[in-house]
Design a protein around this motif. Structure first.
Motif, PDB file in Angstrom:
ATOM      1  N   VAL A  44       0.803  -1.230   0.000  1.00 16.97           N
ATOM      2  CA  VAL A  44       0.000   0.000   0.000  1.00 16.97           C
ATOM      3  C   VAL A  44       0.833   1.275   0.000  1.00 16.97           C
ATOM      4  O   VAL A  44       0.500   2.243  -0.657  1.00 16.97           O
ATOM      5  CB  VAL A  44      -1.025   0.002   1.159  1.00 16.97           C
ATOM      6  CG1 VAL A  44      -0.337  -0.019   2.482  1.00 16.97           C
ATOM      7  CG2 VAL A  44      -1.926   1.211   1.072  1.00 16.97           C
ATOM      8  N   GLY A  45       1.946   1.280   0.702  1.00 17.56           N
ATOM      9  CA  GLY A  45       2.700   2.518   0.780  1.00 17.56           C
ATOM     10  C   GLY A  45       3.735   2.692  -0.312  1.00 17.56           C
ATOM     11  O   GLY A  45       4.448   3.678  -0.331  1.00 17.56           O
ATOM     12  N   LEU A  46       3.819   1.729  -1.205  1.00 24.07           N
ATOM     13  CA  LEU A  46       4.961   1.719  -2.110  1.00 24.07           C
ATOM     14  C   LEU A  46       4.660   2.362  -3.444  1.00 24.07           C
ATOM     15  O   LEU A  46       3.546   2.336  -3.937  1.00 24.07           O
ATOM     16  CB  LEU A  46       5.372   0.270  -2.371  1.00 24.07           C
ATOM     17  CG  LEU A  46       5.710  -0.522  -1.128  1.00 24.07           C
ATOM     18  CD1 LEU A  46       6.094  -1.922  -1.522  1.00 24.07           C
ATOM     19  CD2 LEU A  46       6.836   0.148  -0.395  1.00 24.07           C
ATOM     20  N   ARG A  47       5.687   2.932  -4.029  1.00 21.87           N
ATOM     21  CA  ARG A  47       5.639   3.223  -5.444  1.00 21.87           C
ATOM     22  C   ARG A  47       5.434   1.922  -6.183  1.00 21.87           C
ATOM     23  O   ARG A  47       5.871   0.882  -5.742  1.00 21.87           O
ATOM     24  CB  ARG A  47       6.985   3.737  -5.918  1.00 21.87           C
ATOM     25  CG  ARG A  47       7.288   5.119  -5.528  1.00 21.87           C
ATOM     26  CD  ARG A  47       8.654   5.388  -6.096  1.00 21.87           C
ATOM     27  NE  ARG A  47       9.219   6.545  -5.459  1.00 21.87           N
ATOM     28  CZ  ARG A  47      10.444   6.917  -5.673  1.00 21.87           C
ATOM     29  NH1 ARG A  47      11.206   6.222  -6.465  1.00 21.87           N
ATOM     30  NH2 ARG A  47      10.894   7.992  -5.082  1.00 21.87           N
ATOM     31  N   ARG A  48       4.876   1.985  -7.339  1.00 17.95           N
ATOM     32  CA  ARG A  48       4.624   0.827  -8.176  1.00 17.95           C
ATOM     33  C   ARG A  48       3.837  -0.241  -7.428  1.00 17.95           C
ATOM     34  O   ARG A  48       4.025  -1.430  -7.613  1.00 17.95           O
ATOM     35  CB  ARG A  48       5.913   0.194  -8.719  1.00 17.95           C
ATOM     36  CG  ARG A  48       7.140   1.039  -8.738  1.00 17.95           C
ATOM     37  CD  ARG A  48       8.076   0.682  -9.848  1.00 17.95           C
ATOM     38  NE  ARG A  48       7.772   1.471 -11.018  1.00 17.95           N
ATOM     39  CZ  ARG A  48       7.171   1.025 -12.085  1.00 17.95           C
ATOM     40  NH1 ARG A  48       6.837  -0.228 -12.158  1.00 17.95           N
ATOM     41  NH2 ARG A  48       6.894   1.809 -13.096  1.00 17.95           N
ATOM     42  N   GLY A  49       2.946   0.212  -6.568  1.00 16.55           N
ATOM     43  CA  GLY A  49       2.165  -0.735  -5.787  1.00 16.55           C
ATOM     44  C   GLY A  49       1.354  -1.687  -6.652  1.00 16.55           C
ATOM     45  O   GLY A  49       1.351  -2.885  -6.427  1.00 16.55           O
ATOM     46  N   GLY A  50       0.672  -1.124  -7.662  1.00 11.62           N
ATOM     47  CA  GLY A  50      -0.225  -1.946  -8.464  1.00 11.62           C
ATOM     48  C   GLY A  50       0.478  -3.115  -9.128  1.00 11.62           C
ATOM     49  O   GLY A  50       0.037  -4.254  -9.054  1.00 11.62           O
ATOM     50  N   LEU A  62       3.370  -4.458  -8.397  1.00  8.47           N
ATOM     51  CA  LEU A  62       3.857  -5.393  -7.393  1.00  8.47           C
ATOM     52  C   LEU A  62       2.730  -6.280  -6.883  1.00  8.47           C
ATOM     53  O   LEU A  62       2.896  -7.494  -6.753  1.00  8.47           O
ATOM     54  CB  LEU A  62       4.424  -4.614  -6.220  1.00  8.47           C
ATOM     55  CG  LEU A  62       5.910  -4.696  -6.010  1.00  8.47           C
ATOM     56  CD1 LEU A  62       6.283  -3.915  -4.790  1.00  8.47           C
ATOM     57  CD2 LEU A  62       6.347  -6.129  -5.868  1.00  8.47           C
TER      58      LEU A  62
END
Ligand code: HEM
Ligand SMILES: Nc1ncnc2c1ncn2[C@@H]1O[C@H](COP(=O)(O)OP(=O)(O)OP(=O)(O)O)[C@@H](O)[C@H]1O
Ligand SMILES: Nc1ncnc2c1ncn2[C@@H]1O[C@H](COP(=O)(O)OP(=O)(O)OP(=O)(O)O)[C@@H](O)[C@H]1O
Ligand SMILES: [Mg+2]
Ligand SMILES: [Mg+2]
Lengths: 224, 193, 254, 224, 193
Positions: free
Chosen positions: D155-161, D163
């Motif tokens: 949830v908190g990450l760049r490129r979440g989707g 990943l």
């Protein structure tokens, strides 16, 4: 001047997508994962897969494109840069066009380039692959352009995603039908000129009218 | 007329059935600063958006020269660095400037290449404020420009406003904190609730 | 040494660093010797297979890598559990160390598998380099699991958080691996009885399977050596500020 | 106490989804639109569609579920309520379970209930529809639960989707396989008990471990 | 020990290679108020998050009682109404309270049923602040609680803080605006840049 504006916006989009976390499953990955799921679920039977391959690929291209459009203006809307863009850019449709172009590079173009791989996974005969690529490269720009109109209209709204789909998918249907039927006919050895011309025509029309419509739609969305 | 940067005639706006302001006549000339004050929810931001052309749901008439609007929203892309943001803004306004100098003036030297997501709240505001130094619009519309800024930052903003006024610009500013500049007009919205 | 003190000592990087040195040599040498003998014997001297000719020799690479790739994932799952429950730093390092090894073994198994499969599949009339059968599918899924762990670690900037996040994922994956394997085996064999007839191990003469066994044991030793050496490096890196590492560096026999 | 916490969180989710604009094309709509696209693109040939129907439905259920999971914790993360939840809720996994349950109602449950319609569009014989629904109702909770682990981690990450897809889809594979094969076997008149038991087992395992893991993952994500 | 609400020992934190604070010894007892000041980016928010348990990347030790954290982020769901938000918060903390009274105290009477998205910036902050009246944690961790508030709102916050201190609570607050309460300790982070 307008060219510089285009270039700056285009560059910004590329950088931003490269760093983004919201690319709603970047379209390419979405397509490949979904294709593998199809292959797995059918038990990997080459015959079945082959008959269905054109449909699977084109439908997934449509869906992937629509999903990535959903985020096209959302971040800009939320952080207030869309306001700046609407207020300041001159002529306003130039950065809009740049945004759409960038989105297309990451969805339509990327998927076109890797379509042969997708075709091979689904056991599509290699003689058909060129047609697949031609229909994709001609059809996907129209998907991005028409879809952007929907995205611009729905960006500020609640239930934007749902609305977007309802607005956009009907517009996509002709492209889907021409695309799939061209590949099918190629498989049966029938000429595919008609479909190709139609796809070109749709894309040409979209490219002339969509940017202006998108700009107008963005103004409406910002003015809430 | 040519000397007036902002004129409104009988401006009136309603939201959710509440009248926020009515019969508003504003006339702002060069070198003048108008401050809007009022309790939370009294319509300051709405007024600024009306004037900026971002909220068309009003009655009356607004006439304004090319303006720069700085709202509650930051107006910067948090995925880009400060430098990249300003570079984009330059392209948008068609103004060329020395981005590193601008960033230094807003106290962000050394943070040019940090993605804005990784900056503190005040640092992000500062990047947004740097736009004041790039755009050469003669009218500034500022919505609570002092938010999240430390003392030095507040001094910076008041300095910028003073300079802008001195060079014949106009400023229309909504704020809750006292502004240490020569305020020409004050507009009070909303009675005490 | 009681089990409890052993457990505690295991949690101490310094103790582990000193204890592991001989083991590293043991595993390393064993791996080297076994793999060398097994491979040379298998590729060079073992008798040719009657049906498949020389292409069957890939088995000496293929089977060991495929087996160790699966075991390595289970190892990570266990390490993840230990990390989350007992917060043992060492487990995090195991987790970090195994991913690249496991991933490369999976890739190797896939590549050798397809290389091997190509002539076989052609013989059966499928002119492709890829077939969706049970082994390819479950191996591919395993590759994705490894890839996920790798990508997750890359995506989280803070090391400690990255470790725990990977632990969570490894646990879920570990529970799922048997299920995945079972489901895929069962489903795709149901559909594809023809193309994997050759994967059933034939009854081989000893000269044929002995090198295979050597290679299998060897590759597990390689896993051990690999994990240990990465662990030791990792320990030095993470503890570089501490007294004992500085002394070690000064004494010059790290 | 824990029950009240569950209920409050559950209710909040329902209200919030009902008002949300970010449900990334609500799953039900996504499924139906995609199914119509498949039907359109194949030219509506009943035979072809029928053979492929179980695969299409199950793959789309997977994708729809994954897409809706992407937004499961995003809003909470961005507006700071996730911090409050992690700091204050006691026991922490209860609201997490409530969130997943609500998400399931809007994806898995809704899709199960309308699956017969989807089946009919794709010319699935009506004798098979009960099996379709049973597999869906047993399998989709596991999709939501396992997927939530991925969503919480990213949830908190760049490129979440992107990943999220890589993390979650491999875990979905067994559910997909058991689901599709049960329907196929039912079509061929073979008993489907084994698949049903497996789906139940997977869901039971997920329900025991997922909430705890999700809670742990959320803590990690908030602490950035 | 039982009398101390917050104790830190040798707290030290680094971000992006910059040391934000080091060797920090804080000891806060009942009825005490600690204010952190410092320029933008000096690490005030980071310190508060360390203490709240939302940022574990520090060295040293923190000991704290049950605390309430109010950060830069609003902490309310903008799709829900003020009422719904507070109701959820009650459930989370296990405290029962009269939501309408609470909302009235923070000056939001009449806006209970408006979706928070449609509130002004200051009104949204007020809904967030209402949490102070619900949670009965003895330690408050406040990050710039005066942001976006009008004068009445600022008075409200200082009033709440004073009351809380008077009843034996502790407050740890980062702010750029002067706080009109009896501050027991002041901590200054970061040199002037
Ligand atoms: C991409 C293709 C392939 C993959 C991913 C793959 C994967 C595997 C795996 C995972 C194992 C280990 C099973 C265990 O743990 O016991 C294995 C073993 C084996 N594979 Fe493959 N394989 C592939 C292709 C082939 C082909 C084409 C052949 C034969 C023509 C083959 C022959 C064998 C044999 C003989 C064994 C050992 C016997 C056994 O354990 O059942 N493989 N393979
Ligand atoms: N999410 C983040 N990731 C990495 N670094 C960060 C992040 N947030 C802040 N920083 C860095 O940490 C430093 C301290 O930030 P912090 O938010 O604690 O400052 P602050 O004192 O609260 O400032 P302000 O007054 O502007 O709110 C800043 O220099 C910033 O560069
Ligand atoms: N997006 C919106 N949709 C509908 N109504 C809104 C919206 N934003 C604000 N309002 C209403 O308009 C009124 C004025 O809001 P506005 O944001 O202009 O106030 P403000 O004076 O800027 O307050 P603040 O000092 O809190 O920023 C408020 O009472 C609010 O309820
Ligand atoms: Mg305002
Ligand atoms: Mg701060």
């Amino acid at each position: 001047m307008a060219l510089r504006l285009f270039w700056i916006q285009f560059h910004r989009e590329l950088v931003s997508v490269a760093r983004s976390k919201e690319e709603a499953l970047n379209p390419l990955l979405f397509m490949f994962l979904a294709i593998s799921l199809f292959a797995l679920a059918t038990g990997g039977d080459p015959k079945t897969l082959q008959t269905f391959a054109p449909t699977i690929i084109w439908v997934l291209v449509l869906l992937a494109n629509m999903l990535s459009l959903e985020g096209l203006f959302r971040r800009d809307y939320e952080d207030g840069t869309l306001e700046q863009l609407v207020l300041l850019a001159e002529p306003g449709f130039v950065p809009v066009l740049a945004k759409i172009a960038a989105q297309w590079c990451f969805s339509g173009l990327a998927m076109t380039l890797l379509a042969p791989v997708a075709g091979l996974i689904l056991f599509l005969p290699s003689t058909i692959l060129p047609t697949l690529m031609i229909t994709l490269i001609l059809g996907t720009p129209a998907l991005s352009l028409l879809g952007a109109v929907g995205a611009a209209l729905t960006v500020g709204l609640r239930r934007g995603g749902v609305l977007l789909a309802i607005l956009v998918l009907p517009l996509y249907v002709p492209i889907l039908i021409f695309g799939v039927s061209a590949i099918m006919q190629q498989g049966n050895g029938i000429t595919t000129d008609a479909q190709i011309y139609w796809l070109m025509a749709i894309t040409m029309i979209s490219i002339t009218i969509a940017p202006l419509l998108v700009h107008a739609a963005l103004r409406i969305s910002v003015e809430q | 007329m040519s000397d007036s940067l902002l004129t409104t005639v009988d401006l009136r706006c309603e939201r959710d059935g509440r009248t926020l302001f009515a019969d508003l006549q504003i006339k702002l000339g060069r070198g003048e600063c108008l401050v809007v004050v009022g309790p939370n929810g009294s319509g300051k931001s709405t007024l600024l958006r009306c004037v900026a052309g971002l909220f068309p749901d009003y009655e009356g008439a607004v006439e304004i020269t090319r303006a720069l609007y700085l709202g509650h929203k930051l107006g910067i892309n948090l995925l880009l660095t400060a430098r990249e943001n300003l570079h984009w803004y330059e392209g948008l306004t068609g103004q060329a400037s020395l981005v590193s100098e601008v960033l230094e003036r807003v106290g962000m030297a050394g943070y040019e290449h940090v993605v804005c997501q990784r900056l503190s709240a005040g640092q992000q505001r500062r990047v947004g404020l740097a736009r004041l130094l790039i755009c050469n619009a003669s009218m500034w519309l500022l919505d609570e420009p002092l938010t999240a800024l430390d003392e030095a930052g507040q001094g910076l903003v008041t300095g910028l406003i003073s300079d802008h006024l001195a060079t014949g610009g106009g400023v229309f500013c909504a704020t809750h904190q006292p502004l240490a500049v020569a305020v020409t007009q004050t507009l009070e919205l909303g009675g005490r609730q | 040494m009681t089990l409890k003190t052993f457990w505690h000592q295991l949690g101490s990087p310094r103790w582990f660093y000193q204890m592991s040195k001989p083991w590293l040599y043991v595993f390393g040498c064993l791996a080297f010797v076994l793999l060398l003998t097994g491979t040379v014997w298998g590729l060079g001297f073992a008798p040719m297979d009657g049906k498949q000719g020389n292409s069957f020799r890939i088995i000496y690479v293929h089977v060991p890598t495929a087996m160790v790739a699966q075991s390595a994932y289970i190892l990570m799952g266990v390490a993840g559990l230990v990390l989350l429950v007992w917060r043992m730093k060492l487990a995090d390092m195991v987790l970090a160390a195994v991913v690249p090894f496991g991933m490369s073994m999976t890739v190797l198994a896939l590549v050798t598998g397809t290389l091997w499969g190509k002539p076989t599949w052609i013989a059966e009339g499928d002119d492709t380099w890829w077939v969706w059968d049970a082994r390819t599918a479950s191996m591919l899924v395993l590759l994705f699991l490894y890839f996920g762990l790798y990508a997750l670690r890359q995506a989280i900037p803070r090391q400690e958080a990255a470790g725990r996040a990977c632990a969570v994922l490894a646990i879920v994956g570990m529970i799922n691996i048997p299920i995945i394997k079972y489901s895929v085996d069962w489903w795709l064999t149901l559909h594809q009885t023809s193309s994997i007839s050759l994967t059933q191990a034939p009854t081989m003469p000893a000269e044929m399977w002995l090198p295979l066994v050597l290679n299998i044991v060897g590759i597990y030793c390689l896993l051990g050596a690999n994990v240990l050496s990465r662990l030791r490096l990792e320990i030095l890196r993470r503890e570089q500020g501490t007294q004992w590492v500085r002394e070690l560096a000064l004494s010059g026999n790290a």
